[in-house]
Design a protein around this motif. Structure first.
Motif, PDB file in Angstrom:
ATOM      1  N   LYS A 167      -5.540 -13.057  -1.931  1.00  0.00           N
ATOM      2  CA  LYS A 167      -4.305 -13.047  -2.728  1.00  0.00           C
ATOM      3  C   LYS A 167      -4.432 -14.099  -3.813  1.00  0.00           C
ATOM      4  O   LYS A 167      -4.437 -15.291  -3.545  1.00  0.00           O
ATOM      5  N   THR A 168      -4.546 -13.630  -5.060  1.00  0.00           N
ATOM      6  CA  THR A 168      -4.724 -14.558  -6.172  1.00  0.00           C
ATOM      7  C   THR A 168      -3.670 -14.383  -7.246  1.00  0.00           C
ATOM      8  O   THR A 168      -3.576 -15.189  -8.149  1.00  0.00           O
ATOM      9  N   THR A 169      -2.897 -13.293  -7.171  1.00  0.00           N
ATOM     10  CA  THR A 169      -1.868 -13.077  -8.174  1.00  0.00           C
ATOM     11  C   THR A 169      -0.499 -13.321  -7.559  1.00  0.00           C
ATOM     12  O   THR A 169      -0.276 -13.059  -6.386  1.00  0.00           O
ATOM     13  N   GLU A 170       0.368 -13.830  -8.372  1.00  0.00           N
ATOM     14  CA  GLU A 170       1.726 -14.114  -7.924  1.00  0.00           C
ATOM     15  C   GLU A 170       2.572 -12.847  -7.959  1.00  0.00           C
ATOM     16  O   GLU A 170       2.294 -11.922  -8.710  1.00  0.00           O
ATOM     17  N   THR A 171       3.611 -12.834  -7.140  1.00  0.00           N
ATOM     18  CA  THR A 171       4.605 -11.774  -7.250  1.00  0.00           C
ATOM     19  C   THR A 171       5.174 -11.852  -8.653  1.00  0.00           C
ATOM     20  O   THR A 171       5.504 -12.928  -9.142  1.00  0.00           O
ATOM     21  N   ARG A 172       5.271 -10.709  -9.318  1.00  0.00           N
ATOM     22  CA  ARG A 172       5.776 -10.726 -10.693  1.00  0.00           C
ATOM     23  C   ARG A 172       7.046  -9.886 -10.780  1.00  0.00           C
ATOM     24  O   ARG A 172       7.191  -8.902 -10.058  1.00  0.00           O
ATOM     25  N   PRO A 173       7.946 -10.272 -11.661  1.00  0.00           N
ATOM     26  CA  PRO A 173       9.153  -9.461 -11.844  1.00  0.00           C
ATOM     27  C   PRO A 173       8.813  -8.152 -12.549  1.00  0.00           C
ATOM     28  O   PRO A 173       7.914  -8.109 -13.389  1.00  0.00           O
ATOM     29  N   GLY A 174       9.535  -7.096 -12.187  1.00  0.00           N
ATOM     30  CA  GLY A 174       9.375  -5.820 -12.872  1.00  0.00           C
ATOM     31  C   GLY A 174       9.890  -5.936 -14.299  1.00  0.00           C
ATOM     32  O   GLY A 174      10.916  -6.571 -14.535  1.00  0.00           O
ATOM     33  N   THR A 211      11.851  -5.457 -17.633  1.00  0.00           N
ATOM     34  CA  THR A 211      13.204  -4.957 -17.889  1.00  0.00           C
ATOM     35  C   THR A 211      13.183  -3.668 -18.693  1.00  0.00           C
ATOM     36  O   THR A 211      14.168  -2.938 -18.695  1.00  0.00           O
ATOM     37  N   GLU A 212      12.068  -3.352 -19.362  1.00  0.00           N
ATOM     38  CA  GLU A 212      11.981  -2.102 -20.110  1.00  0.00           C
ATOM     39  C   GLU A 212      12.023  -0.899 -19.184  1.00  0.00           C
ATOM     40  O   GLU A 212      12.393   0.189 -19.598  1.00  0.00           O
ATOM     41  N   TRP A 213      11.577  -1.069 -17.929  1.00  0.00           N
ATOM     42  CA  TRP A 213      11.560   0.079 -17.025  1.00  0.00           C
ATOM     43  C   TRP A 213      12.337  -0.124 -15.729  1.00  0.00           C
ATOM     44  O   TRP A 213      12.181   0.655 -14.794  1.00  0.00           O
ATOM     45  N   SER A 214      13.203  -1.134 -15.690  1.00  0.00           N
ATOM     46  CA  SER A 214      14.010  -1.294 -14.476  1.00  0.00           C
ATOM     47  C   SER A 214      15.381  -1.874 -14.807  1.00  0.00           C
ATOM     48  O   SER A 214      15.562  -2.546 -15.820  1.00  0.00           O
ATOM     49  N   THR A 215      16.314  -1.593 -13.924  1.00  0.00           N
ATOM     50  CA  THR A 215      17.658  -2.153 -13.974  1.00  0.00           C
ATOM     51  C   THR A 215      17.817  -2.991 -12.713  1.00  0.00           C
ATOM     52  O   THR A 215      17.509  -2.504 -11.611  1.00  0.00           O
ATOM     53  N   GLY A 216      18.275  -4.230 -12.835  1.00  0.00           N
ATOM     54  CA  GLY A 216      18.398  -5.104 -11.673  1.00  0.00           C
ATOM     55  C   GLY A 216      17.090  -5.821 -11.391  1.00  0.00           C
ATOM     56  O   GLY A 216      16.110  -5.699 -12.134  1.00  0.00           O
ATOM     57  N   ALA A 217      17.071  -6.574 -10.303  1.00  0.00           N
ATOM     58  CA  ALA A 217      15.907  -7.389  -9.961  1.00  0.00           C
ATOM     59  C   ALA A 217      14.904  -6.594  -9.127  1.00  0.00           C
ATOM     60  O   ALA A 217      15.210  -6.137  -8.031  1.00  0.00           O
ATOM     61  N   VAL A 218      13.703  -6.428  -9.702  1.00  0.00           N
ATOM     62  CA  VAL A 218      12.599  -5.722  -9.063  1.00  0.00           C
ATOM     63  C   VAL A 218      11.395  -6.658  -9.081  1.00  0.00           C
ATOM     64  O   VAL A 218      11.144  -7.333 -10.085  1.00  0.00           O
ATOM     65  N   TYR A 219      10.652  -6.723  -7.972  1.00  0.00           N
ATOM     66  CA  TYR A 219       9.486  -7.598  -7.871  1.00  0.00           C
ATOM     67  C   TYR A 219       8.288  -6.782  -7.392  1.00  0.00           C
ATOM     68  O   TYR A 219       8.421  -5.897  -6.552  1.00  0.00           O
ATOM     69  N   ILE A 220       7.104  -7.126  -7.938  1.00  0.00           N
ATOM     70  CA  ILE A 220       5.901  -6.335  -7.688  1.00  0.00           C
ATOM     71  C   ILE A 220       4.767  -7.218  -7.192  1.00  0.00           C
ATOM     72  O   ILE A 220       4.474  -8.255  -7.787  1.00  0.00           O
ATOM     73  N   ASP A 221       4.119  -6.768  -6.112  1.00  0.00           N
ATOM     74  CA  ASP A 221       2.883  -7.375  -5.623  1.00  0.00           C
ATOM     75  C   ASP A 221       1.780  -6.335  -5.759  1.00  0.00           C
ATOM     76  O   ASP A 221       1.899  -5.221  -5.233  1.00  0.00           O
ATOM     77  N   THR A 222       0.710  -6.671  -6.470  1.00  0.00           N
ATOM     78  CA  THR A 222      -0.410  -5.751  -6.632  1.00  0.00           C
ATOM     79  C   THR A 222      -1.174  -5.638  -5.324  1.00  0.00           C
ATOM     80  O   THR A 222      -1.506  -6.645  -4.696  1.00  0.00           O
ATOM     81  N   VAL A 223      -1.458  -4.405  -4.917  1.00  0.00           N
ATOM     82  CA  VAL A 223      -2.261  -4.134  -3.723  1.00  0.00           C
ATOM     83  C   VAL A 223      -3.656  -3.692  -4.135  1.00  0.00           C
ATOM     84  O   VAL A 223      -4.648  -4.160  -3.592  1.00  0.00           O
ATOM     85  N   ALA A 224      -3.725  -2.777  -5.103  1.00  0.00           N
ATOM     86  CA  ALA A 224      -5.012  -2.298  -5.618  1.00  0.00           C
ATOM     87  C   ALA A 224      -4.859  -2.008  -7.101  1.00  0.00           C
ATOM     88  O   ALA A 224      -3.832  -1.477  -7.528  1.00  0.00           O
ATOM     89  N   ALA A 225      -5.872  -2.366  -7.865  1.00  0.00           N
ATOM     90  CA  ALA A 225      -5.867  -2.121  -9.305  1.00  0.00           C
ATOM     91  C   ALA A 225      -7.109  -1.315  -9.672  1.00  0.00           C
ATOM     92  O   ALA A 225      -8.171  -1.518  -9.076  1.00  0.00           O
ATOM     93  N   PRO A 226      -6.987  -0.391 -10.626  1.00  0.00           N
ATOM     94  CA  PRO A 226      -8.154   0.401 -11.027  1.00  0.00           C
ATOM     95  C   PRO A 226      -9.303  -0.503 -11.469  1.00  0.00           C
ATOM     96  O   PRO A 226      -9.110  -1.440 -12.241  1.00  0.00           O
ATOM     97  N   SER A 227     -10.493  -0.237 -10.939  1.00  0.00           N
ATOM     98  CA  SER A 227     -11.683  -0.995 -11.339  1.00  0.00           C
ATOM     99  C   SER A 227     -12.929  -0.303 -10.810  1.00  0.00           C
ATOM    100  O   SER A 227     -12.874   0.436  -9.825  1.00  0.00           O
ATOM    101  N   ASN A 228     -14.039  -0.554 -11.468  1.00  0.00           N
ATOM    102  CA  ASN A 228     -15.341  -0.046 -11.037  1.00  0.00           C
ATOM    103  C   ASN A 228     -15.330   1.448 -10.721  1.00  0.00           C
ATOM    104  O   ASN A 228     -15.866   1.876  -9.703  1.00  0.00           O
ATOM    105  N   GLY A 229     -14.677   2.238 -11.578  1.00  0.00           N
ATOM    106  CA  GLY A 229     -14.657   3.687 -11.396  1.00  0.00           C
ATOM    107  C   GLY A 229     -13.497   4.204 -10.564  1.00  0.00           C
ATOM    108  O   GLY A 229     -13.223   5.395 -10.564  1.00  0.00           O
TER     109      GLY A 229
END
Length: 137
Positions: A6-13, A15-33
């Motif tokens: 775990k190296t990335t912090e929880t980030r807020p969603g 505001t362009e695509w959400s209403t209210g407080a939304v928080y995101i934790d990355t689980v998997a990101a596209p990489s290496n194909g």
């Protein structure tokens, strides 16, 4: 085998695509194909995404709380822990927490050839959001 600490912090969603407080934790990101994108998304009561589509569809798996989902033209549906929702490629939809409950889900999708996970539209209005039937326990 590859372990990513775990190296990335929880980030807020955004505001362009959400209403209210939304928080995101990355689980998997596209990489290496790999085109897989997965996130743990946390919604406070009443928070929700804007209308949007995914070029290759999306699956959400509710892990806690109570949420609401709707596809364009359909009824607002209640979702609970253990429920899985699949949105077809290009299906206009939104999802978020119930008015008085937190909700967390695991969102899984494949990005398109340019790396785009979603196409965002208008915010869900309070009138659209409140069209849900009363939520029974």
């Amino acid at each position: 085998m590859q372990i990513t600490r775990k190296t990335t912090e929880t980030r807020p969603g955004p505001t362009e695509w959400s209403t209210g407080a939304v928080y995101i934790d990355t689980v998997a990101a596209p990489s290496n194909g790999s085109r897989l994108s997965a996130s743990s998304v946390h919604f406070t009561p009443g928070a929700r995404t804007a209308w949007h589509t995914h070029p290759n569809g999306q699956t959400i798996y509710v892990t806690e709380g109570v949420g609401l989902v709707q596809h364009r033209g359909g009824p607002v549906e209640v979702i609970r822990p253990g429920d899985r929702v699949f949105f077809e490629p290009g299906e206009d939809h939104w999802h978020g927490a119930a008015p008085d409950r937190l909700m967390t889900y695991l969102a899984m999708l494949e990005v398109d050839d340019e790396g785009n996970p979603a196409i965002w539209g208008d915010h869900v209005t309070d009138e659209e959001y409140s069209a849900a039937a009363p939520i029974a326990d």
